[in-house]
Motif scaffolding. Structure first.
Motif, PDB file in Angstrom:
ATOM      1  N   LEU A  52       0.848  -1.187   0.000  1.00  0.00           N
ATOM      2  CA  LEU A  52       0.000   0.000   0.000  1.00  0.00           C
ATOM      3  C   LEU A  52       0.887   1.241   0.000  1.00  0.00           C
ATOM      4  O   LEU A  52       1.787   1.365   0.837  1.00  0.00           O
ATOM      5  CB  LEU A  52      -0.913   0.009   1.225  1.00  0.00           C
ATOM      6  N   ILE A  53       0.636   2.129  -0.946  1.00  0.00           N
ATOM      7  CA  ILE A  53       1.380   3.387  -1.039  1.00  0.00           C
ATOM      8  C   ILE A  53       0.382   4.537  -1.121  1.00  0.00           C
ATOM      9  O   ILE A  53      -0.546   4.509  -1.929  1.00  0.00           O
ATOM     10  CB  ILE A  53       2.279   3.437  -2.288  1.00  0.00           C
ATOM     11  N   THR A  54       0.557   5.531  -0.283  1.00  0.00           N
ATOM     12  CA  THR A  54      -0.158   6.793  -0.454  1.00  0.00           C
ATOM     13  C   THR A  54       0.905   7.877  -0.611  1.00  0.00           C
ATOM     14  O   THR A  54       1.838   7.966   0.192  1.00  0.00           O
ATOM     15  CB  THR A  54      -1.062   7.110   0.742  1.00  0.00           C
ATOM     16  N   SER A  55       0.772   8.681  -1.651  1.00  0.00           N
ATOM     17  CA  SER A  55       1.839   9.616  -1.976  1.00  0.00           C
ATOM     18  C   SER A  55       1.300  11.012  -2.253  1.00  0.00           C
ATOM     19  O   SER A  55       0.131  11.190  -2.624  1.00  0.00           O
ATOM     20  CB  SER A  55       2.622   9.125  -3.201  1.00  0.00           C
ATOM     21  N   LEU A  56       2.159  11.976  -2.076  1.00  0.00           N
ATOM     22  CA  LEU A  56       1.877  13.359  -2.412  1.00  0.00           C
ATOM     23  C   LEU A  56       3.117  13.914  -3.088  1.00  0.00           C
ATOM     24  O   LEU A  56       4.221  13.832  -2.527  1.00  0.00           O
ATOM     25  CB  LEU A  56       1.548  14.164  -1.154  1.00  0.00           C
ATOM     26  N   GLU A  57       2.975  14.451  -4.295  1.00  0.00           N
ATOM     27  CA  GLU A  57       4.131  14.985  -5.004  1.00  0.00           C
ATOM     28  C   GLU A  57       3.724  16.159  -5.874  1.00  0.00           C
ATOM     29  O   GLU A  57       2.544  16.342  -6.189  1.00  0.00           O
ATOM     30  CB  GLU A  57       4.790  13.900  -5.851  1.00  0.00           C
ATOM     31  N   GLY A  58       4.720  16.940  -6.216  1.00  0.00           N
ATOM     32  CA  GLY A  58       4.437  18.100  -7.045  1.00  0.00           C
ATOM     33  C   GLY A  58       5.549  19.126  -6.956  1.00  0.00           C
ATOM     34  O   GLY A  58       6.711  18.788  -6.711  1.00  0.00           O
ATOM     35  N   THR A  59       5.186  20.381  -7.120  1.00  0.00           N
ATOM     36  CA  THR A  59       6.136  21.483  -7.097  1.00  0.00           C
ATOM     37  C   THR A  59       5.668  22.527  -6.090  1.00  0.00           C
ATOM     38  O   THR A  59       4.498  22.920  -6.073  1.00  0.00           O
ATOM     39  CB  THR A  59       6.245  22.142  -8.488  1.00  0.00           C
ATOM     40  N   LEU A  60       6.568  22.962  -5.228  1.00  0.00           N
ATOM     41  CA  LEU A  60       6.231  23.919  -4.186  1.00  0.00           C
ATOM     42  C   LEU A  60       7.402  24.879  -4.005  1.00  0.00           C
ATOM     43  O   LEU A  60       8.515  24.454  -3.679  1.00  0.00           O
ATOM     44  CB  LEU A  60       5.937  23.188  -2.867  1.00  0.00           C
ATOM     45  N   SER A  61       7.141  26.165  -4.255  1.00  0.00           N
ATOM     46  CA  SER A  61       8.156  27.211  -4.085  1.00  0.00           C
ATOM     47  C   SER A  61       9.436  26.889  -4.848  1.00  0.00           C
ATOM     48  O   SER A  61      10.556  27.073  -4.348  1.00  0.00           O
ATOM     49  CB  SER A  61       8.471  27.413  -2.597  1.00  0.00           C
ATOM     50  N   GLY A  62       9.283  26.353  -6.045  1.00  0.00           N
ATOM     51  CA  GLY A  62      10.430  26.051  -6.888  1.00  0.00           C
ATOM     52  C   GLY A  62      11.058  24.700  -6.650  1.00  0.00           C
ATOM     53  O   GLY A  62      12.009  24.323  -7.342  1.00  0.00           O
ATOM     54  N   TRP A  63      10.545  23.962  -5.665  1.00  0.00           N
ATOM     55  CA  TRP A  63      11.067  22.631  -5.361  1.00  0.00           C
ATOM     56  C   TRP A  63      10.151  21.560  -5.960  1.00  0.00           C
ATOM     57  O   TRP A  63       8.934  21.621  -5.820  1.00  0.00           O
ATOM     58  CB  TRP A  63      11.142  22.411  -3.855  1.00  0.00           C
ATOM     59  N   ASP A  64      10.747  20.561  -6.632  1.00  0.00           N
ATOM     60  CA  ASP A  64      10.024  19.347  -7.009  1.00  0.00           C
ATOM     61  C   ASP A  64      10.117  18.400  -5.818  1.00  0.00           C
ATOM     62  O   ASP A  64      11.215  17.999  -5.418  1.00  0.00           O
ATOM     63  CB  ASP A  64      10.672  18.680  -8.232  1.00  0.00           C
ATOM     64  N   TYR A  65       8.971  18.039  -5.252  1.00  0.00           N
ATOM     65  CA  TYR A  65       8.993  17.199  -4.052  1.00  0.00           C
ATOM     66  C   TYR A  65       8.148  15.951  -4.260  1.00  0.00           C
ATOM     67  O   TYR A  65       7.275  15.882  -5.135  1.00  0.00           O
ATOM     68  CB  TYR A  65       8.448  17.975  -2.838  1.00  0.00           C
ATOM     69  N   LYS A  66       8.426  14.960  -3.444  1.00  0.00           N
ATOM     70  CA  LYS A  66       7.572  13.772  -3.391  1.00  0.00           C
ATOM     71  C   LYS A  66       7.676  13.186  -1.985  1.00  0.00           C
ATOM     72  O   LYS A  66       8.731  13.227  -1.338  1.00  0.00           O
ATOM     73  CB  LYS A  66       7.967  12.745  -4.445  1.00  0.00           C
ATOM     74  N   SER A  67       6.554  12.639  -1.517  1.00  0.00           N
ATOM     75  CA  SER A  67       6.527  12.036  -0.196  1.00  0.00           C
ATOM     76  C   SER A  67       5.530  10.884  -0.226  1.00  0.00           C
ATOM     77  O   SER A  67       4.621  10.853  -1.055  1.00  0.00           O
ATOM     78  CB  SER A  67       6.110  13.057   0.872  1.00  0.00           C
ATOM     79  N   ALA A  68       5.723   9.927   0.665  1.00  0.00           N
ATOM     80  CA  ALA A  68       4.820   8.770   0.657  1.00  0.00           C
ATOM     81  C   ALA A  68       4.879   8.040   1.976  1.00  0.00           C
ATOM     82  O   ALA A  68       5.892   8.038   2.691  1.00  0.00           O
ATOM     83  CB  ALA A  68       5.172   7.816  -0.483  1.00  0.00           C
ATOM     84  N   PHE A  69       3.746   7.419   2.288  1.00  0.00           N
ATOM     85  CA  PHE A  69       3.673   6.410   3.332  1.00  0.00           C
ATOM     86  C   PHE A  69       3.548   5.070   2.621  1.00  0.00           C
ATOM     87  O   PHE A  69       2.786   4.921   1.661  1.00  0.00           O
ATOM     88  CB  PHE A  69       2.458   6.626   4.235  1.00  0.00           C
ATOM     89  N   SER A  70       4.301   4.059   3.084  1.00  0.00           N
ATOM     90  CA  SER A  70       4.267   2.757   2.425  1.00  0.00           C
ATOM     91  C   SER A  70       4.182   1.631   3.444  1.00  0.00           C
ATOM     92  O   SER A  70       4.738   1.725   4.552  1.00  0.00           O
ATOM     93  CB  SER A  70       5.513   2.560   1.554  1.00  0.00           C
ATOM     94  N   TYR A  71       3.461   0.602   3.043  1.00  0.00           N
ATOM     95  CA  TYR A  71       3.410  -0.624   3.848  1.00  0.00           C
ATOM     96  C   TYR A  71       3.554  -1.809   2.897  1.00  0.00           C
ATOM     97  O   TYR A  71       2.810  -1.941   1.922  1.00  0.00           O
ATOM     98  CB  TYR A  71       2.101  -0.739   4.620  1.00  0.00           C
TER      99      TYR A  71
END
Length: 903
Positions: A401-420
């Motif tokens: 199971l993966i829930t993720s949030l990613e995109g661009t914020l204040s010039g930064w390309d970011y990604k984050s996730a919780f995984s099981y």
């Protein structure tokens, strides 16, 4: 303390991700549409998103559409298209070896636990039975878009198990509409038929609707190829065992069989030492096990606004692997000359059934250490043919199971996730028998080990039949990750901006593997699985890393990265990496890297419970040197026997450390032709593994300290004799730090494309790996053993491996030809002073396809076009005989058909 730090980190990262997600969702309605910039992408081997996909590290990309046309249907077959793969464990090794049916990737041959396997850039749970690496059979094959293979160490970015390289399996990001595909594979010879069906459906246009969700279900069935459906095991008597039917019997140094002198009149029997016989068990053994796999993937993406996406991914896989081996052997039975009521045992040699063909003492002690010798005993080695062949059924389940949030914020390309990630394996046995019932039946004269059974004997054997669950395992990994990258500006006026990436990761790993005590106790003599087995462990890991890319010149980029890992059970480690990319001309690219690596022992390597199991067949190097038994010892107990070895974990292991270096060149001498060469070198210290049985039994002087003999100087030949110190002589092969590994070589590649208006488009691609050196130690500071082109330890390292593909397309038509090649090698040493060579192995695959843009698509092809037989090998590492199933396919020429329909 570490548990507390990890828990706080997990909570902080999770709450921050949720808060950002909610805030972005509330702003989505107010977001202004903007002109979308050229999309930056992340390439395996770098955390920096970039427009230019070229990096300073070598990456091979395999497109699944191309592989599927070539008849590839499993991840194992995908690995066969990688020239750098030196895998030694595939699904077929489940036969007799209790691997759970797992198939592992092994880049460079330095160990599956040093190749990092990712799905969409994130980890999978390791196989629960041994926690060494993810089982490739659990990856959703039908859902894959492409595979990126990093041919370089990447511990500085991904963590400790990325020493040999990284394989990133990548699914489609979004999918619309539906497609159904069916496949059928029919070998020329009997057995091995396979079928597959998968259905995918997706809805929503991510660009226009702001969302997409799709799901795919894939089912595959592979029928077994048994030991009678190919004749390779008849190349020589394979799987020799002294546990036979009719049984061998012995006292002291003499052994015999009722058919002694005429063993060929029996079933699967050949002459043994003296008057004894041996059984060839390889005809019972499956070449390829039966397998059934079902995988489902559900993936959704929601665009919160122009810059942010929320993702969800759930995968569930189930694999059922069933394999067959020879009926249960009993090597530690004792037969009494009289029955408990004082009457003569009618089955005892010489009691009216057959005349013994060796002298028997009427007052022979049973050897169990009793205070009074009990007269009239013989030792018996028998095989329970009555209950039929043994079968091993492994059920492997994985969910993620993966829930993720990613995109661009204040010039930064970011990604984050919780995984099981979770993996469960259960092993069930069929055709086994209760060792206690069999032992008593032979001892007391109810079971006849030399011929037909009486009604009472048959009934007792039938009552001893045991089918059941012998062991179960579960492993899981829970984690949070966050990373971000951005451009920093053209610091040195090179015409390109510098870029930086930062990231952090926290995860918790745990596993439990335990025997079913009640059932395991009844079959321990034939499985070697300790009924008290309980392997359990857990750890927490926290990591932080950064990567900085700086253009020094218009033609030169330098990238540095650094990773810090902290383990709750092994302290901390910091690993750097430095790489460069130089493009002096449009037609030439030069790249290189240097990095260090670190791998903490796996939970299984630390916590695995000790258990006794059978070795391969050897002569006791002390009691039967060179196949000649010494005075006072029994040939039947010391020559050509399977001895007991002790396996298990080691809490005193040290971490492995490594150094990696690469230097590569890519040139384009003419339009559409690209040539590449990447030199690589790996040095590994404190390798964690078990000693090779071949090495140990070939050199008892060097390894004398790991032989633990009984007071009489013997080794046990049956699991029922252990762990009793009076009868359990064994060889200690528990996990340890063995020393170093040094390997280097070059990867070569070529790609050419051309298009004609009348005859279509052509493409040629070659991937080749040449290993210049591979040497390893069996102890810290010990002798270096050469392994390139030589079967040493557990197998060879291939000098050359090549995959070449030629494709043609014209309108809706396509065709292709693929060649695979492995060089030959010196075969496993048989201890007779004769050097044998295993021939090179080349196969060709071809296909023809017709595809409409919407609607029907058909592909038909032939695998192993020339019906190349596996080369002869006398290896004893696997149960299959006559060839080595790890490196050659026994299936033979196979016709395959794939049909898909889009809707």
């Amino acid at each position: 303390m570490m548990e507390t730090v990890l828990s706080r980190s997990l909570r902080l990262m999770f709450s921050s991700s949720v808060a950002v997600g909610l805030g972005l969702a509330s702003q989505a309605a107010l977001a202004q549409e903007a002109t979308a910039p050229m999309q930056r992408v992340e390439i395996t081997g770098s955390a920096i998103k970039r427009i230019d996909a070229e990096t300073a590290v070598p990456v091979t990309v395999l497109k699944m559409d191309d592989l599927k046309k070539q008849g590839v249907t499993t991840i194992e077959q995908v690995m066969s298209n990688l020239a750098i793969s030196q895998s030694q464990q595939g699904t077929s090794q489940v036969v007799g070896l209790g691997t759970g049916g797992a198939s592992f990737a092994d880049l460079r041959g330095i160990g599956a636990n040093k190749t990092l396997v990712l799905l969409n850039g994130r980890r999978l749970a390791n196989n629960a039975f041994d926690s060494s690496a993810p089982d490739l059979n659990m990856i959703p094959f039908a859902a894959l878009d492409h595979v990126e293979v990093l041919r370089d160490g990447a511990s500085s970015l991904y963590g400790s198990d990325a020493v040999g390289g990284v394989i990133n399996f990548i699914t489609k990001k979004d999918f619309q509409g539906g497609v159904a595909t069916v496949g059928y594979d029919q070998p020329k010879q009997a057995g091995g038929v396979s079928k597959s069906i998968n259905v995918a459906f997706g809805k929503g246009d991510l660009a226009n609707d702001g969302w997409n969700i799709y799901g795919i279900i894939d089912h595959q069935e592979q029928k077994s190829i048994n030991g009678l459906q190919r004749d390779y095991n008849r190349r020589y008597p394979g799987g020799l065992s002294s546990s036979t039917s009719p049984a061998n019997y012995y006292q002291d140094g003499a052994s015999a069989n009722p058919l002694g002198g005429n063993c060929s009149s029996g079933t699967n029997l050949v002459a043994g030492k003296g008057n004894s016989c041996q059984m060839t068990t390889s005809s019972f053994v499956d070449y390829i096990p039966q397998s059934d796999r079902t995988t489902g993937l559900l993936k959704g993406t929601l665009r919160l606004n122009a810059d942010h996406e929320l993702g969800f991914e759930y995968m569930s896989s189930e694999s059922k692997i069933t394999s067959q081996i020879a009926p249960v052997p009993y090597g530690g039975l004792i037969q009494n000359r009289t029955r408990p009521d004082g009457s003569l045992n009618p089955y005892y040699p010489g009691n009216g059934n057959f005349a013994p063909n060796i002298p028997l003492s009427p007052t022979f002690d049973d050897g169990l250490g009793g205070s009074t010798a009990q007269p009239g005993f013989v030792h018996v080695k028998w095989r329970d043919l009555e209950n039929g062949a043994r079968a091993d059924n492994n059920i492997n389940k994985q969910q993620r199971l993966i829930t993720s949030l990613e995109g661009t914020l204040s010039g930064w390309d970011y990604k984050s996730a919780f995984s099981y990630n979770e993996n469960k394996v259960s092993e069930y046995l069929r055709g086994y028998s209760d060792g206690g019932i069999i032992t008593t039946g032979v001892l007391n004269g109810v079971i006849n080990p030399y011929g037909p059974q009486s009604a009472a004997g048959s009934a007792l054997i039938a009552s001893a039949a045991l089918d059941g669950n012998v062991q179960n395992a579960k492993g899981s990994t829970t984690g949070l990750d966050f990373s971000a990258s951005r451009e920093l500006g053209d610091w040195l006026h090179a015409g390109r901006a510098a870029a930086i990436a930062v990231g952090t990761e926290a995860r918790h790993e745990k596993f439990l593997s335990a025997a079913n005590p009640e059932y395991a106790a009844k079959v321990v003599a034939s499985t070697g699985i300790d009924p008290n087995t309980r392997n359990e462990g857990s750890r927490s890991v926290y990591a932080a890393y950064t990567e900085l890319q700086v253009p020094l010149l218009a033609t030169l980029d330098v990238t540095g990265s650094l990773r810090y890992d902290k383990y709750s059970d092994f302290g901390s480690t910091t690993n750097p990496k430095l790489s460069f990319l130089w493009k002096p001309t449009k037609a030439l690219l030069v790249r290189g890297s240097f990095s260090t690596g670190f791998r903490a022992p796996s939970l299984y390597e630390i916590h695995s419970a000790q258990s006794y199991t059978n070795s391969a067949t050897y002569d006791d190097p002390v009691n039967c040197p060179g196949g000649k038994v010494v005075g006072g010892k029994s040939s039947a107990a010391n020559c050509e026997q399977q001895f007991q070895v002790l396996t298990g974990g080691n809490a005193n292991l040290n971490p492995e450390k490594s150094k990696n270096a690469t230097l590569g060149f890519v040139i384009e001498p003419i339009n559409n032709l690209t040539l590449g060469a990447d030199l690589w070198a790996i040095e590994l210290k404190h390798q964690i593994s078990s000693l090779s049985q071949d090495d140990v039994f070939a050199d008892p002087a060097t390894y004398g300290a790991i032989y633990h003999r009984t007071a009489a100087g013997d080794l046990a030949t049956d699991g029922s004799q252990c762990p009793n110190p009076l009868t359990c002589g064994y060889v200690d092969l528990r996990t340890q730090n063995l020393g170093g590994v040094k390997t280097n070589g070059v990867d070569l590649s070529a790609q050419y494309r051309t298009r004609t208006s009348a005859y279509g488009a052509y493409s040629f691609q070659l991937n080749s790996t040449y290993v210049h050196k591979y040497e390893y130690q069996n102890s810290e500071g010990g002798q270096w053993h050469q392994n390139v082109g030589i079967y040493s330890g557990t197998g060879p390292i291939f000098r050359w491996q090549n995959t070449a593909t030629l494709n043609w397309t014209l309108a809706n038509w396509g065709a292709g030809l693929t060649a695979h090649h492995k060089t030959g090698y010196s075969d496993q040493d048989q201890g007779d002073g004769v050097e044998r060579h295993v021939a090179s192995y080349s196969t060709f695959d071809t296909y023809l396809s017709y595809t409409m843009k919407k609607g029907l698509g058909i592909t038909a092809g032939l695998r192993n076009l020339t019906d190349r037989a596996p080369p002869l090998s006398l290896q004893t590492q696997t149960f299959q005989a006559g060839y080595d199933p790890r490196y050659a396919d026994v299936t033979g020429r196979t016709v395959y058909v794939r049909a898909s329909y889009s809707f």
